[in-house]
Motif scaffolding. Structure first.
Motif, PDB file in Angstrom:
ATOM      1  N   VAL A   1      59.314   8.476  32.952  1.00 26.35           N
ATOM      2  CA  VAL A   1      60.684   8.937  32.709  1.00 26.35           C
ATOM      3  C   VAL A   1      61.508   8.576  33.937  1.00 26.35           C
ATOM      4  CG1 VAL A   1      62.178  10.850  32.058  1.00 26.35           C
ATOM      5  CG2 VAL A   1      59.779  10.856  31.336  1.00 26.35           C
ATOM      6  N   ASN A   2      62.569   7.801  33.730  1.00 24.38           N
ATOM      7  CA  ASN A   2      63.422   7.354  34.825  1.00 24.38           C
ATOM      8  C   ASN A   2      64.718   8.156  34.892  1.00 24.38           C
ATOM      9  OD1 ASN A   2      61.740   5.111  35.720  1.00 24.38           O
ATOM     10  ND2 ASN A   2      62.349   4.086  33.816  1.00 24.38           N
ATOM     11  N   ASN A   3      65.431   7.953  35.996  1.00 26.54           N
ATOM     12  CA  ASN A   3      66.773   8.518  36.197  1.00 26.54           C
ATOM     13  C   ASN A   3      66.792  10.038  36.059  1.00 26.54           C
ATOM     14  OD1 ASN A   3      68.081   5.955  36.580  1.00 26.54           O
ATOM     15  ND2 ASN A   3      67.909   5.633  34.369  1.00 26.54           N
ATOM     16  N   LEU A   4      65.904  10.704  36.771  1.00 22.76           N
ATOM     17  CA  LEU A   4      65.862  12.165  36.776  1.00 22.76           C
ATOM     18  C   LEU A   4      66.525  12.686  38.047  1.00 22.76           C
ATOM     19  CD1 LEU A   4      62.170  12.693  35.586  1.00 22.76           C
ATOM     20  CD2 LEU A   4      64.243  13.062  34.239  1.00 22.76           C
ATOM     21  N   PRO A   5      67.338  13.748  37.940  1.00 18.99           N
ATOM     22  CA  PRO A   5      67.992  14.301  39.133  1.00 18.99           C
ATOM     23  C   PRO A   5      67.045  15.195  39.918  1.00 18.99           C
ATOM     24  CG  PRO A   5      68.636  15.542  37.200  1.00 18.99           C
ATOM     25  CD  PRO A   5      67.771  14.413  36.702  1.00 18.99           C
ATOM     26  N   ASN A   6      67.438  15.515  41.137  1.00 20.81           N
ATOM     27  CA  ASN A   6      66.695  16.479  41.930  1.00 20.81           C
ATOM     28  C   ASN A   6      66.857  17.872  41.337  1.00 20.81           C
ATOM     29  OD1 ASN A   6      65.997  14.438  43.708  1.00 20.81           O
ATOM     30  ND2 ASN A   6      67.662  14.910  45.141  1.00 20.81           N
ATOM     31  N   GLY A   7      65.841  18.708  41.521  1.00 20.90           N
ATOM     32  CA  GLY A   7      65.950  20.083  41.054  1.00 20.90           C
ATOM     33  C   GLY A   7      64.704  20.544  40.345  1.00 20.90           C
ATOM     34  N   LYS A   8      64.752  21.804  39.902  1.00 24.34           N
ATOM     35  CA  LYS A   8      63.639  22.416  39.198  1.00 24.34           C
ATOM     36  C   LYS A   8      63.953  22.431  37.706  1.00 24.34           C
ATOM     37  CE  LYS A   8      60.555  26.430  39.461  1.00 24.34           C
ATOM     38  NZ  LYS A   8      60.315  27.739  40.125  1.00 24.34           N
ATOM     39  N   TYR A   9      63.105  21.762  36.895  1.00 24.80           N
ATOM     40  CA  TYR A   9      63.384  21.617  35.463  1.00 24.80           C
ATOM     41  C   TYR A   9      62.122  21.877  34.641  1.00 24.80           C
ATOM     42  CZ  TYR A   9      67.690  19.374  36.983  1.00 24.80           C
ATOM     43  OH  TYR A   9      68.901  19.111  37.567  1.00 24.80           O
ATOM     44  N   LYS A  10      62.335  22.406  33.445  1.00 21.51           N
ATOM     45  CA  LYS A  10      61.237  22.636  32.520  1.00 21.51           C
ATOM     46  C   LYS A  10      60.875  21.325  31.835  1.00 21.51           C
ATOM     47  CE  LYS A  10      61.059  26.331  30.075  1.00 21.51           C
ATOM     48  NZ  LYS A  10      61.358  27.389  29.074  1.00 21.51           N
ATOM     49  N   ILE A  11      59.552  21.052  31.710  1.00 22.12           N
ATOM     50  CA  ILE A  11      59.044  19.912  30.971  1.00 22.12           C
ATOM     51  C   ILE A  11      58.236  20.435  29.787  1.00 22.12           C
ATOM     52  CG2 ILE A  11      57.039  19.718  32.501  1.00 22.12           C
ATOM     53  CD1 ILE A  11      57.019  16.719  31.944  1.00 22.12           C
ATOM     54  N   VAL A  12      58.468  19.861  28.605  1.00 21.45           N
ATOM     55  CA  VAL A  12      57.795  20.276  27.374  1.00 21.45           C
ATOM     56  C   VAL A  12      57.048  19.067  26.810  1.00 21.45           C
ATOM     57  CG1 VAL A  12      58.078  21.144  25.023  1.00 21.45           C
ATOM     58  CG2 VAL A  12      59.525  22.035  26.865  1.00 21.45           C
ATOM     59  N   VAL A  13      55.761  19.258  26.509  1.00 25.34           N
ATOM     60  CA  VAL A  13      54.928  18.179  25.981  1.00 25.34           C
ATOM     61  C   VAL A  13      54.341  18.654  24.650  1.00 25.34           C
ATOM     62  CG1 VAL A  13      53.008  16.618  26.424  1.00 25.34           C
ATOM     63  CG2 VAL A  13      54.361  17.509  28.340  1.00 25.34           C
ATOM     64  N   SER A  14      54.542  17.855  23.595  1.00 21.99           N
ATOM     65  CA  SER A  14      54.067  18.256  22.278  1.00 21.99           C
ATOM     66  C   SER A  14      53.486  17.064  21.539  1.00 21.99           C
ATOM     67  CB  SER A  14      55.214  18.863  21.453  1.00 21.99           C
ATOM     68  OG  SER A  14      56.266  17.934  21.305  1.00 21.99           O
ATOM     69  N   SER A  15      52.505  17.355  20.685  1.00 26.35           N
ATOM     70  CA  SER A  15      51.889  16.333  19.850  1.00 26.35           C
ATOM     71  C   SER A  15      51.205  17.015  18.680  1.00 26.35           C
ATOM     72  CB  SER A  15      50.861  15.519  20.641  1.00 26.35           C
ATOM     73  OG  SER A  15      50.315  14.484  19.852  1.00 26.35           O
ATOM     74  N   ILE A  16      51.233  16.390  17.515  1.00 28.39           N
ATOM     75  CA  ILE A  16      50.604  16.958  16.333  1.00 28.39           C
ATOM     76  C   ILE A  16      49.119  17.165  16.582  1.00 28.39           C
ATOM     77  CG2 ILE A  16      50.029  16.530  13.915  1.00 28.39           C
ATOM     78  CD1 ILE A  16      52.654  15.014  13.665  1.00 28.39           C
ATOM     79  N   GLY A  17      48.644  18.364  16.259  1.00 28.52           N
ATOM     80  CA  GLY A  17      47.230  18.692  16.449  1.00 28.52           C
ATOM     81  C   GLY A  17      46.933  19.355  17.780  1.00 28.52           C
ATOM     82  N   TYR A  18      47.986  19.587  18.587  1.00 22.89           N
ATOM     83  CA  TYR A  18      47.807  20.209  19.904  1.00 22.89           C
ATOM     84  C   TYR A  18      48.806  21.339  20.089  1.00 22.89           C
ATOM     85  CZ  TYR A  18      45.083  16.042  21.088  1.00 22.89           C
ATOM     86  OH  TYR A  18      44.153  15.035  21.102  1.00 22.89           O
ATOM     87  N   ALA A  19      48.405  22.331  20.909  1.00 26.21           N
ATOM     88  CA  ALA A  19      49.334  23.387  21.281  1.00 26.21           C
ATOM     89  C   ALA A  19      50.388  22.806  22.219  1.00 26.21           C
ATOM     90  CB  ALA A  19      48.592  24.531  21.966  1.00 26.21           C
ATOM     91  N   THR A  20      51.637  23.189  22.017  1.00 26.60           N
ATOM     92  CA  THR A  20      52.727  22.680  22.854  1.00 26.60           C
ATOM     93  C   THR A  20      52.575  23.207  24.278  1.00 26.60           C
ATOM     94  OG1 THR A  20      54.202  22.551  20.946  1.00 26.60           O
ATOM     95  CG2 THR A  20      55.218  22.589  23.123  1.00 26.60           C
ATOM     96  N   TYR A  21      52.745  22.311  25.236  1.00 23.69           N
ATOM     97  CA  TYR A  21      52.590  22.639  26.650  1.00 23.69           C
ATOM     98  C   TYR A  21      53.969  22.626  27.313  1.00 23.69           C
ATOM     99  CZ  TYR A  21      51.444  21.910  31.616  1.00 23.69           C
ATOM    100  OH  TYR A  21      51.369  21.994  32.985  1.00 23.69           O
ATOM    101  N   ASN A  22      54.240  23.627  28.177  1.00 24.57           N
ATOM    102  CA  ASN A  22      55.494  23.599  28.934  1.00 24.57           C
ATOM    103  C   ASN A  22      55.319  24.314  30.255  1.00 24.57           C
ATOM    104  OD1 ASN A  22      57.200  26.430  28.772  1.00 24.57           O
ATOM    105  ND2 ASN A  22      55.744  26.228  27.079  1.00 24.57           N
ATOM    106  N   THR A  23      56.007  23.812  31.256  1.00 22.23           N
ATOM    107  CA  THR A  23      55.998  24.405  32.582  1.00 22.23           C
ATOM    108  C   THR A  23      57.221  23.898  33.334  1.00 22.23           C
ATOM    109  OG1 THR A  23      54.626  24.813  34.539  1.00 22.23           O
ATOM    110  CG2 THR A  23      54.699  22.558  33.713  1.00 22.23           C
TER     111      THR A  23
END
Length: 751
Positions: free
Chosen positions: A60-82
């Motif tokens: 992932v390009n062009n991200l600003p500085n700071g604290k941000y939530k990331i969410v990762v999801s895929s069919i057949g898996y529990a959604t991950y976020n932190t």
């Protein structure tokens, strides 16, 4: 001028935004260590993301500085976020296999969280899921969501009903702005084509804190389809056929995205004949056709994001009056509506260190025309010559509604566990008449609202609350009604303070309890304030009341949920008290063969809820058993029942799904039985409606070919060709049945 100054301010602060960053990583299966292909990586606050490649890698390009939530999801898996702190060079992720359906980020609520993290319960459904169940149009599709129904005139006109409230009490958002298209009228549809809409979110309950007036009953939030992933180009063609209406729908799409610039375009066309009811009779002049064009242009770097969208929709919709000539023609007969709707929206986001500024601007032009028979025509069957003659003439009714919306929100830097948003919203609107008939006068409406909302997060608890003030100025010109009476000019001001507070308690990701308290308001519309004449679409003579006050409501909403890998259950209950509820009341008089109704106010109460279960037993994770029940009761303070309250219903669905497959993937099949109970509590000008049961079924798959995928689906509704009348059908008073058996075949080719 105010908008110009805001633009200058935004441009002035832009140079102080932080620099850009790149984040890379790998997503793997937690149990096997194998890479996860096509997992979605998303930064909700930045509305930026990507998907993993065949090796599970992402960048992932062009991200600003700071604290941000990331969410990762895929069919057949529990959604991950932190949450992660940027800059960060590498971030590897493991996903836990799960039969629980993956979660999506909710856009309609202010903090863009997963549903399990949201303090407010929001229903979310993808349009592809609703369409494959056999929905003829968008209104038909959303009626499949628990707690949501549709107030219909045939199959071409439908309005959302959320827990018994509809029309101006339900706010519709599209492209991030409120939809304004004369929605006060029962015979006005949404004017939005389902193609090019990715998902729908439903807030059930007062949302005036976030959206202002008219969100007293809830919000229907339509999310447009997303741009292609960076560095990708996609194209697709959809085709649908509907057996009952001999109807078809075609849609073509192309989109491409570079690292910063993005573009998409979609064109659609639909045409339907008169629908056939369960008794084998076609309901004359329920035919309609629709042209739709959607386009989008996007730009994003680490400092700024812009999303420019345009939607043009033209609908020609017949207005049914009685059963007549049996035909499969698709051009509407007189009387009919021609509606042209233009929507332009620009969403600007400016990113700072741990904060952001979001400004949306929208412009809408709604041109509504109604063509009717000339008075000298005798009552006889329409001929093609008469139809053509009237098409060349002027519309009996023509209204131009122009609306400018703005919405400015500042996401403050996070302080400890507090996230806070403050903002202003407003609307400038004009209505102008050009036809010989006048339903509502020429007018001008100015809205302004200011609000603040905050979210506080603990390990098991989340709290959210806020306050808002709104002001609406409404001015209208004097006009002469059909009976020659002079309707005086209006100059009214409506103000309201509203608040909301909610709490969520969660244990071990399995049990969630939510309690929400919220107030809302609705200013009376022009039809309620100024009507004085025959309303041909509803066959009644309506008399407005220029002294009507705000509707003001307070709702308590309790939601309990439990879910594990193989079982889910939920219970939602609500109690909605509405002060100064505006309603039509029959006077007993008759004017020009139409019964007379006048607008009155009285306190009202609505209560009810939804409950459901979803079982997918181990090891048969591909097997799904679903059951849901919904109920709502509405009464005035004198114990009279409210009109247009949907009957109680229970829906049972058995479905199987197989995601994997070398040639055929995403295979599914389902069978559904919906039982609607008797509605024995009608309003004072309604009659009771007997219950009925509807059987539906469907199947589908995706065929993987060299460079493209071909999706195929076949579904059927009312398979037993049941003769029934919905309590929310405006054709009920004429004894006209709803649509009979309909088989839908769909094919989607995507590159």
């Amino acid at each position: 001028m105010r908008i110009t100054l805001l633009f200058i301010l935004l441009l002035a602060v832009n140079p102080i935004v932080s620099g850009q960053n790149q984040l890379t990583g790998t997503v793997k299966d937690q149990e096997t260590g194998e890479p996860v292909f096509s997992a979605n990586i998303l930064f909700p606050a930045l509305e930026k993301g990507t998907v993993t490649d065949a090796q599970g890698n992402y960048t992932v390009n062009n991200l600003p500085n700071g604290k941000y939530k990331i969410v990762v999801s895929s069919i057949g898996y529990a959604t991950y976020n932190t949450e992660i702190n940027l800059p960060l060079d590498n971030f590897d992720i493991t996903l836990n296999p799960s039969a629980i359906e993956m979660e999506e980020v909710i856009i309609s609520t202010p903090f863009h969280q997963l549903q399990s993290e949201n303090v407010m319960k929001v229903e979310r459904e993808s349009l592809s899921e609703l369409n494959r169940k056999g929905a003829i149009n968008l209104s038909d599709g959303i009626a499949q969501i628990a707690g949501v129904e549709s107030l219909t005139t045939g199959v071409g006109i439908g309005k959302p009903v959320i827990r018994g409230l509809s029309s101006n009490r339900v706010l519709v958002y599209t492209q991030g702005i409120r939809l304004e298209n004369q929605q006060y009228g029962d015979e006005h549809g949404l004017g939005i084509n389902s193609k090019g809409i990715s998902s729908v979110e439903v807030i059930k309950g007062p949302a005036s804190l976030l959206y202002g007036s008219d969100a007293i009953g809830g919000v229907l939030y339509l999310n447009p389809e997303s741009f292609a992933q960076s560095g990708h180009t996609n194209a697709g063609v959809d085709a649908d056929y509907f057996s009952n209406t001999r109807g078809y729908q075609l849609s073509g799409m192309a989109k491409t995205s570079g690292e910063k610039l993005k573009f998409l375009a979609r064109g659609s066309y639909a045409a339907h004949s008169d629908y056939e009811s369960g008794d084998g009779i076609r309901v004359t002049n329920t035919r309609f056709n629709e042209k739709d064009l959607k386009a989008g242009f996007g730009f994003q770097d680490s400092k700024y994001k812009a999303d420019l969208r345009y939607n043009y929709n033209q609908s020609n919709i017949g207005i049914p009056e009685e059963i007549g000539a049996q035909s499969t023609e698709k051009d509407p007969m007189i009387p009919y509506q021609q509606i042209d709707n233009h929507i332009v929206s620009l969403d600007n986001k400016f990113f700072f260190n741990n904060s952001s500024l979001d400004m949306k601007i929208g412009y809408q032009f709604n041109d509504r025309k109604e063509f009717e028979e000339h008075e000298e025509h005798e009552e006889e069957e329409e001929t093609e010559e008469e139809h053509e003659e009237h098409e060349d003439g002027e519309a009996a009714l023509e209204m131009h509604l122009e609306t400018l919306n703005y919405n400015l929100k500042y996401n403050l830097p996070k302080i400890g566990n507090f996230e806070t948003i403050t903002g202003i919203q407003g609307m400038f609107q004009t209505n102008e008449n050009f036809g010989e008939e006048i339903l509502i006068p020429d007018s001008e409406t100015i809205d302004f609202g200011i609000f603040v909302t905050t979210h506080y997060h603990l390990e098991n608890w989340d709290f959210q609350g806020g306050l808002r003030f709104d002001n609406r100025n409404l001015e209208s010109e004097a006009f002469i009604s059909e009976d020659g009476d002079v309707i005086n000019a209006l100059d009214r001001k409506f103000n309201s303070f509203n608040g909301a507070f909610g709490a969520k308690y969660q244990i071990d990701q399995k049990f969630i309890a939510r309690l929400n308290l919220a107030s809302g308001f609705r200013a009376p519309n022009l039809s309620e304030l100024t009507s004085n004449g025959a309303h041909h679409g509803t066959n009644r003579y309506e008399i407005g009341n220029p002294l009507l006050e705000n509707e003001q409501n307070f709702q308590v909403d309790l939601s309990l949920e439990y879910r594990n890998q193989h079982f889910e259950a939920y219970v939602n209950g609500f109690h909605n008290s509405v002060g100064n509820y505006i309603f039509l009341n029959p006077t007993g008089e008759i004017i020009e063969n139409d019964p007379v109704f006048e607008y009155r106010q009285q306190d009202a109460t609505l209560y009810g809820g939804e409950l459901g279960v979803h079982i997918h037993p181990h090891p048969l994770d591909w097997l799904h058993l679903e059951s849901s029940f919904e109920t709502v009761t509405g009464q005035l303070s004198n114990n009279d029942y409210l009109p247009l309250i949907p009957a109680n219903s229970i829906t049972n669905t058995f479905r199987v799904e197989f995601e994997e497959g070398y040639t055929f993937s995403k295979k599914y099949a389902f069978i559904r039985l919906q039982n609607v109970f008797d509605q024995n509590n009608p309003g004072n000008f309604e009659s009771a409606t007997p219950g009925y049961g509807l059987l539906g079924a469907g199947l589908g798959t995706t065929l993987k070919l060299d460079s493209f995928n071909l999706g195929l689906s076949l579904s059927g509704t009312n398979l037993l060709d049941k003769e029934y009348i919905s309590h929310l059908s405006r054709l009920k008073t004429d004894g006209i049945f709803n649509i009979g058996r309909n088989i839908m075949f769909s094919a989607t080719l995507s590159l």
